[in-house]
Scaffold this active site. Structure first.
Site, PDB file in Angstrom:
ATOM      1  N   ALA A  63       0.829  -1.202   0.000  1.00 24.46           N
ATOM      2  CA  ALA A  63       0.000   0.000   0.000  1.00 24.46           C
ATOM      3  C   ALA A  63       0.865   1.253   0.000  1.00 24.46           C
ATOM      4  CB  ALA A  63      -0.926  -0.008   1.220  1.00 24.46           C
ATOM      5  N   GLY A 109      -0.193  -5.311   0.708  1.00 23.77           N
ATOM      6  CA  GLY A 109      -1.342  -5.297  -0.180  1.00 23.77           C
ATOM      7  C   GLY A 109      -1.065  -5.958  -1.512  1.00 23.77           C
ATOM      8  N   GLU A 112      -1.573  -9.556  -0.880  1.00 24.18           N
ATOM      9  CA  GLU A 112      -3.007  -9.772  -0.706  1.00 24.18           C
ATOM     10  C   GLU A 112      -3.719  -9.821  -2.055  1.00 24.18           C
ATOM     11  OE1 GLU A 112      -4.097  -7.896   3.616  1.00 24.18           O
ATOM     12  OE2 GLU A 112      -3.329  -6.505   2.108  1.00 24.18           O
ATOM     13  N   GLU A 132       3.119  -5.841   7.347  1.00 30.94           N
ATOM     14  CA  GLU A 132       2.364  -4.755   7.990  1.00 30.94           C
ATOM     15  C   GLU A 132       2.695  -4.595   9.465  1.00 30.94           C
ATOM     16  OE1 GLU A 132      -0.272  -6.108   4.511  1.00 30.94           O
ATOM     17  OE2 GLU A 132       1.078  -7.045   5.967  1.00 30.94           O
TER      18      GLU A 132
END
Length: 260
Positions: A63, A109, A112, A132
């Site tokens: 992200a 992300g 993910e 994270e």
């Protein structure tokens, strides 16, 4: 076609292409464009399989932390009503075979997003992970849920608790990725896998995906009922008639499906 995410269609294969140099950081705009592109790939009848690809250098390094750093709880709660997790769910919901072609880094992300696909093919130099925790947060777009379902809770906890980067061979052994190829062969390998399905029974493939994914979220008895319902539904398709008639007349593996 978005600024950072686009759908490229060639030979019934749709490639969802991330293009936000240098690292394909997943900002708010990418979230919106990814969601819209996934919906387009799901709805287009000329797309029979989907590759998610970030280019030759990097899949997605995570992200956009600069965008998130000063956000409050209220800001994030409001953003995530239709945020990155929703975009990943749209990718996961594409009713066609999907494969992530991983180059360079697939972190946070980015990983993910890879987890939202049916299969993950990676270059030999790839690093994957959910780092994270090193930022004082947890995965928030499916990492705690999809990774645990994929490799089991104990292994997923190790990856998420430590936030460590995992190289391609260890990721393969853990089941985080499914195939490792030379770094310059990643997209070609993903395309070879996707090409298997361009002439397949599209509605049966969609039913198989719905049965597997839906069954993972319920108990076995409910999953078996779901499977029976979806199995019966394939008898309303043209491809079921084609496939069974071809089997009777010519033996297995020779049917020419229409996708209907």
């Amino acid at each position: 076609m978005g600024e950072f995410v686009r759908l490229e269609v060639d030979g019934a294969i749709g490639t969802i292409r991330l293009d936000r140099p240098p690292m394909n950081a997943l900002n708010r705009q990418i979230e919106v464009e990814l969601r819209e592109t996934a919906i387009e790939a799901a709805e287009r009848s000329d797309v029979r399989a989907v590759i998610v690809y970030g280019g030759e250098k990097v899949f997605a390094a995570g992200a956009d932390i600069k965008e998130m750093a000063d956000m409050s709880y209220t800001d994030m709660a409001r953003k995530e009503e239709r945020g990155l997790s929703d975009a990943m769910s749209q990718v996961a919901a594409i009713p066609k075979p999907t494969v992530a072609a991983l180059t360079g880094y697939a972190l946070g992300g980015g990983f993910e997003l890879a987890l939202s696909c049916d299969r993950r093919i990676a270059g030999e130099n790839v690093k994957v992970g959910q780092p994270e925790i090193l930022l004082g947060v947890i995965p928030g777009a499916g990492g705690t849920q999809r990774l645990a379902r994929l490799i089991g809770p104990s292994k997923a906890k190790d990856i998420i608790y430590t936030g460590r980067f995992v190289d391609a061979q260890e990721a393969l052994s853990l089941g985080m990725i499914d195939e490792v190829v030379a770094r310059d062969e990643v997209y070609a390998a993903a395309r070879r896998w996707a090409e298997q399905f361009t002439g397949g029974a599209a509605r049966a493939l969609a039913a198989a995906k719905a049965a597997i994914d839906g069954g993972l979220d319920v108990d076995l008895d409910t999953g078996l009922k779901l499977e029976t319902h979806l199995f019966a539904g394939t008898f309303a398709t043209e491809d079921q008639k084609i496939g069974m008639r071809s089997f009777v007349e010519n033996g297995p593996g020779k049917a020419k499906f229409t996708g209907n």
